[in-house]
Structure formats: structure tokens, C-alpha cells
Design a protein around this motif. Sequence first.
Motif, PDB file in Angstrom:
ATOM      1  N   HIS A 123       2.120   0.224 -12.156  1.00 40.07           N
ATOM      2  CA  HIS A 123       0.861   0.079 -11.421  1.00 40.07           C
ATOM      3  C   HIS A 123       0.793   1.050 -10.250  1.00 40.07           C
ATOM      4  O   HIS A 123       1.763   1.240  -9.539  1.00 40.07           O
ATOM      5  CB  HIS A 123       0.695  -1.340 -10.887  1.00 40.07           C
ATOM      6  CG  HIS A 123      -0.662  -1.597 -10.310  1.00 40.07           C
ATOM      7  ND1 HIS A 123      -1.715  -2.037 -11.073  1.00 40.07           N
ATOM      8  CD2 HIS A 123      -1.163  -1.440  -9.057  1.00 40.07           C
ATOM      9  CE1 HIS A 123      -2.801  -2.158 -10.314  1.00 40.07           C
ATOM     10  NE2 HIS A 123      -2.478  -1.786  -9.080  1.00 40.07           N
ATOM     11  N   TRP A 124      -0.334   1.702 -10.111  1.00 40.27           N
ATOM     12  CA  TRP A 124      -0.732   2.359  -8.865  1.00 40.27           C
ATOM     13  C   TRP A 124      -2.241   2.374  -8.829  1.00 40.27           C
ATOM     14  O   TRP A 124      -2.907   2.317  -9.863  1.00 40.27           O
ATOM     15  CB  TRP A 124      -0.151   3.776  -8.744  1.00 40.27           C
ATOM     16  CG  TRP A 124      -0.712   4.791  -9.688  1.00 40.27           C
ATOM     17  CD1 TRP A 124      -1.885   5.486  -9.585  1.00 40.27           C
ATOM     18  CD2 TRP A 124      -0.099   5.273 -10.905  1.00 40.27           C
ATOM     19  NE1 TRP A 124      -2.052   6.353 -10.642  1.00 40.27           N
ATOM     20  CE2 TRP A 124      -0.962   6.250 -11.457  1.00 40.27           C
ATOM     21  CE3 TRP A 124       1.091   4.988 -11.568  1.00 40.27           C
ATOM     22  CZ2 TRP A 124      -0.675   6.911 -12.646  1.00 40.27           C
ATOM     23  CZ3 TRP A 124       1.386   5.664 -12.742  1.00 40.27           C
ATOM     24  CH2 TRP A 124       0.508   6.603 -13.276  1.00 40.27           C
ATOM     25  N   GLU A 125      -2.798   2.406  -7.629  1.00 41.05           N
ATOM     26  CA  GLU A 125      -4.250   2.431  -7.486  1.00 41.05           C
ATOM     27  C   GLU A 125      -4.777   3.816  -7.129  1.00 41.05           C
ATOM     28  O   GLU A 125      -5.893   4.170  -7.515  1.00 41.05           O
ATOM     29  CB  GLU A 125      -4.693   1.415  -6.434  1.00 41.05           C
ATOM     30  CG  GLU A 125      -4.472  -0.031  -6.865  1.00 41.05           C
ATOM     31  CD  GLU A 125      -4.981  -1.030  -5.839  1.00 41.05           C
ATOM     32  OE1 GLU A 125      -5.722  -0.609  -4.918  1.00 41.05           O
ATOM     33  OE2 GLU A 125      -4.648  -2.222  -5.947  1.00 41.05           O
ATOM     34  N   LYS A 136       0.340  -4.388  -7.989  1.00 41.74           N
ATOM     35  CA  LYS A 136      -0.388  -4.297  -6.726  1.00 41.74           C
ATOM     36  C   LYS A 136       0.230  -3.292  -5.758  1.00 41.74           C
ATOM     37  O   LYS A 136       0.371  -3.548  -4.562  1.00 41.74           O
ATOM     38  CB  LYS A 136      -0.525  -5.681  -6.068  1.00 41.74           C
ATOM     39  CG  LYS A 136      -1.335  -6.661  -6.902  1.00 41.74           C
ATOM     40  CD  LYS A 136      -1.629  -7.946  -6.145  1.00 41.74           C
ATOM     41  CE  LYS A 136      -2.404  -8.924  -7.020  1.00 41.74           C
ATOM     42  NZ  LYS A 136      -3.702  -8.367  -7.477  1.00 41.74           N
ATOM     43  N   ASN A 193      -8.727   2.638 -13.739  1.00 44.44           N
ATOM     44  CA  ASN A 193      -9.631   3.525 -13.015  1.00 44.44           C
ATOM     45  C   ASN A 193      -9.559   4.947 -13.572  1.00 44.44           C
ATOM     46  O   ASN A 193      -8.501   5.594 -13.508  1.00 44.44           O
ATOM     47  CB  ASN A 193      -9.245   3.521 -11.534  1.00 44.44           C
ATOM     48  CG  ASN A 193     -10.161   4.388 -10.692  1.00 44.44           C
ATOM     49  OD1 ASN A 193     -11.054   5.078 -11.189  1.00 44.44           O
ATOM     50  ND2 ASN A 193      -9.941   4.364  -9.382  1.00 44.44           N
ATOM     51  N   ASN A 235       0.835  -1.194   0.000  1.00 46.08           N
ATOM     52  CA  ASN A 235       0.000   0.000   0.000  1.00 46.08           C
ATOM     53  C   ASN A 235       0.876   1.253   0.000  1.00 46.08           C
ATOM     54  O   ASN A 235       1.097   1.880  -1.021  1.00 46.08           O
ATOM     55  CB  ASN A 235      -0.944  -0.026   1.204  1.00 46.08           C
ATOM     56  CG  ASN A 235      -1.825   1.218   1.291  1.00 46.08           C
ATOM     57  OD1 ASN A 235      -1.876   2.035   0.369  1.00 46.08           O
ATOM     58  ND2 ASN A 235      -2.507   1.383   2.398  1.00 46.08           N
ATOM     59  N   ALA A 293      -8.077   7.761 -11.309  1.00 44.18           N
ATOM     60  CA  ALA A 293      -6.727   7.622 -10.750  1.00 44.18           C
ATOM     61  C   ALA A 293      -5.662   7.784 -11.830  1.00 44.18           C
ATOM     62  O   ALA A 293      -4.584   7.197 -11.735  1.00 44.18           O
ATOM     63  CB  ALA A 293      -6.586   6.269 -10.053  1.00 44.18           C
ATOM     64  N   VAL A 352      -0.284   0.721  -4.306  1.00 43.11           N
ATOM     65  CA  VAL A 352      -1.407   1.638  -4.149  1.00 43.11           C
ATOM     66  C   VAL A 352      -0.966   3.104  -4.241  1.00 43.11           C
ATOM     67  O   VAL A 352      -1.471   3.870  -5.054  1.00 43.11           O
ATOM     68  CB  VAL A 352      -2.133   1.377  -2.819  1.00 43.11           C
ATOM     69  CG1 VAL A 352      -3.305   2.351  -2.639  1.00 43.11           C
ATOM     70  CG2 VAL A 352      -2.638  -0.067  -2.767  1.00 43.11           C
ATOM     71  N   GLN A 353       0.003   3.511  -3.422  1.00 43.31           N
ATOM     72  CA  GLN A 353       0.344   4.931  -3.326  1.00 43.31           C
ATOM     73  C   GLN A 353       1.756   5.094  -2.751  1.00 43.31           C
ATOM     74  O   GLN A 353       2.416   4.138  -2.406  1.00 43.31           O
ATOM     75  CB  GLN A 353      -0.665   5.641  -2.406  1.00 43.31           C
ATOM     76  CG  GLN A 353      -0.694   5.047  -1.000  1.00 43.31           C
ATOM     77  CD  GLN A 353      -1.721   5.696  -0.108  1.00 43.31           C
ATOM     78  OE1 GLN A 353      -1.861   6.914  -0.099  1.00 43.31           O
ATOM     79  NE2 GLN A 353      -2.451   4.884   0.664  1.00 43.31           N
ATOM     80  N   PRO A 395      -3.520   3.419 -14.171  1.00 45.61           N
ATOM     81  CA  PRO A 395      -4.438   2.284 -14.034  1.00 45.61           C
ATOM     82  C   PRO A 395      -5.692   2.488 -14.871  1.00 45.61           C
ATOM     83  O   PRO A 395      -5.917   3.561 -15.442  1.00 45.61           O
ATOM     84  CB  PRO A 395      -4.758   2.294 -12.536  1.00 45.61           C
ATOM     85  CG  PRO A 395      -4.607   3.719 -12.129  1.00 45.61           C
ATOM     86  CD  PRO A 395      -3.479   4.260 -12.956  1.00 45.61           C
TER      87      PRO A 395
END
Length: 481
Positions: A314-316, A292, A340, A263, A343, A294-295, A338
Motif C-alpha cells: 500500500h501507498w497513497e 494505510k 488511484n 504518512n 499514484a 502514504v509516502q 494503489p
Amino acid sequence: MLQITCIFLLSLVGSFLPLGTAMLNLTLPGQHPHPEAVVHEVHRKVNASIARRKMLQESMKDESSCLTGNPVDDCWKCDPNWANNRQRLADCAIGFGQYAKGGKDGKFYIVTDDSDDDAVNPKPGTLRYAVIQDEPLWIVFPSNMMIKLSQELIFNSYKTIDGRGADVHIVGGGCITLQYISNVIIHNVHIHHCHPSGNTNVRSSPAHYGYRTESDGDGISIFGSKDIWIDHCTLSRCKDGLIDAVMGSTGITISNNFFSHHNEVMLLGHSDDYLPDSGMQVTIAFNHFGEKLVQRMPRCRRGYIHVVNNEYTHWEMYAIGGSGNPTINSQGNRYMAPVNPYAKEVTKRLDTGDGEWRDWNWRSEGDIMVNGAFFVASGEGVEVKYEKAYSVEPKSADHIDLLIMNAGVLGNARDNNLGMWSRGPNSGGGEGEITVSDGPEYTDDMSLTTRLLPPSYIVSSFIGLLLLCLLSSNMPLTNEE
């Protein structure tokens, strides 16, 4: 007289702390006076390495040349006898952490025992015994090991962990802590599944051990330290940050690493109001931010952060975030957004209104944006501030595949040559056979789930005493007859 008393008190406090003089990092971080010149030199070395590779390929028609264009790897890997010249690595760092000597010119120490049963009186042959010694040491591993830590692994200054030639995993309680020290190189090890530990005594040097409160569970925690280089490591699945640098730390390079399954990846800076972190200078180069995540790649507070030639796949939430007016110089990276739609932005200003961050110096130069990614730049007079940095053009992100192809722990056949260790306190002479315990692989289920605050009571006490002295020094003094 009062000023003399304050100086004495501060010296006295420092003497009771491990490596107390390093507390000066809190007010005198020792940052490079010309950060743009360091940025310039990084680009020069990358461009020179890529130019050498092209020239050699054209002259020899050899696509399998050892030259990769990555200046760190090209510095040592092209030596066919590198395994017997391991300490050359200490001359290969780039960026703000280039002065990290590690254990250069020190003895070789062979880790022969993967156990970690006693954090106060570690056994000779263990990794913990090596990292607490006062002398410079170049620490190596003669076989594959999974070292399951019982508590934080607290380093002393002038140490190199060199995992080349073996598959070394560091997991468990607290993981690596670099606190009030300098000159550390961590190279070619896996660091994962780190969880909180503490509320017990832990040794930090042959002459000192002390009580440690609960740790955060970082993979690598850099606290009030300088001249640190983390290279070719693979990091994932820790309970807090994978790499955190706070409390006046500076002179750091994080290069050629692979990050995944986490994360909050990387925190640089203690808090928005902690002024000594204004001197933090960090180079983040040739890393692969993988699946996987996140930030916080990174999340910056104050300081000067150079993010150059990294791959973000990758980042969420976001890739690079910050608060407290950090300078962020993003050059030649590849950002893949991503799916999304909410984002897509690479950047995120945290807990700050538009009117406040418009003047922050956040710059994107030569970056490639993929799948709708976009970078929101800011800052007035940016062209002037970065003029020196642009005197050598950052290498295009088109070269990212070449520069990061070996990110993370090295694993091809030529890196499995153990080499020889002819020197060292435990390089033979009846120290016993190598001890490697058998057991299951470390998994998510073995990690703890609690997260508590970092051990900060010593620092708080020191800062309180410093403020008291400073305030008292402004009080009128009675004249002595």
C-alpha cells in the motif's frame, strides 16, 4: 598557530557534548568503501539460505523446516536453545548495518519496571536506566510491557533491546533517539503513538544530562550515528517519521519490520545540501510496508540506499522518493500500486526538474510490478556502476512471501520461550518484584498533535565554528621574525 587553535576549539566543543568525538561523523561518516560488495553479499546470503531450505526439504520431505530462506532468521531461529543463546543474534545482521554489535559480550539487563517517571534520574530496573549506561548491555523483558515514555529515550552506545519472548510496546513522548552513538540493535518491539516532547532536561549517560528542545515525534530518530540494526519491529502511528536517519548517519540495516498506518514513513538524509549525508549507506530488506501508508518508503537525500526483497502492499502517493542525487538500488521487491490511477508510479523525484535527475542512479532489477505499478529508472552508465552488484543475481520477488512471512514482531508459540538470564546488574539479589502498571491501551487520542522542529542548535553551533576555522585558515598569516 591558527590551525592549532582551531583544532583545540573543536576538541573543546566536542568535550562538552555527549559522546562529542562522534561529531566526526558529520565530516568523516565512515561509509563502506565498496557498497556494491555489500549488496553482493546480501544476495549471496539470501540465495544460500533459500538453497539450504530447498535441499533440506527435498532430503527430509519436511515442509515445516525452521529454515525460511531469510538469512537473518535462519541464523538464529533454528537453534532450539536460542533463548539461552540470545547474543548470537548480533552475528546475524546483513547489509550495511552488519557491523552493529549492540550489547554483544555485555551483561544481560532485565527490565523489571515499565515506568518512566524521571528522565534525569531514572530508577534502576527501568528501560531508561538501561539504555543510558556506558557499558555494553543486552536488554531483555521477562513479561509483557507497555512502556509509556515521558521524554525521548536517549541511548548510549553498545546496547541491544531484545524483545523476544515478550510483547513489548514503546509509546509516548519522543520515543527512541540515537544521537552521536554507534552499535545499537533494536529487535522485536512495537513502537507506536510517539509524539513530540522536550523543553526539559533528559539524561543521556550516567555522567551527563542536558536540556532538550521539542522533538519531532519520530518512532526512531537516528542522528549522526552509525552501525545501527533495526529488525523485526512493528511501527505505526507516530507524529513524524517512523524511522528517520539524518546528519551523517551511516551503516544502517532496517530489516524484517512491519510498517502501517502512517504518512511519512522513513526519511534518509537531512537536506539536499548537507554533504556529509553523501556517505549514508542503508540496507532496507525483507520488510512489509502494509496498510494505510502514504509516502516515504523511504524518501532519500544523497547516499546509497539498497532496497531489496521487500513487500509493498500500500501507498497513497509514492513508495520511494528522493532528491539531492541519491543512489537507489531496488532489487527483488514486489510493488503493488494503489487503485488511484495517478499514484501508480513507485518512484518520485521531489523538487527536481527532469534535466537534473536524469543522471541520478536509480535502478530496478528483478522487481515485480502489480496493479499497474511502474518504476522510473535513471542514470547514465548504470550498467558499469552496478556490475559488481549483479555478479550474484538478486533473488526473484517470487520468493517475497517466504522472505517476509515473519515481518514485524515475532508472535508464534516458539518465540514465547523467555529463556534464562543468569548474568546482569539486576538479575536477582533483592532488586524487587517486576512492576507492570495497569491501565488502558494507548490510543490515537492520547497522542499530541503539534509538530515542531528537531533539536539542532548544538549541531548548528558546531558547524558554524567549523566553517569559521576553515575560512580563517585560508587567511594570510603574518610571518614571525
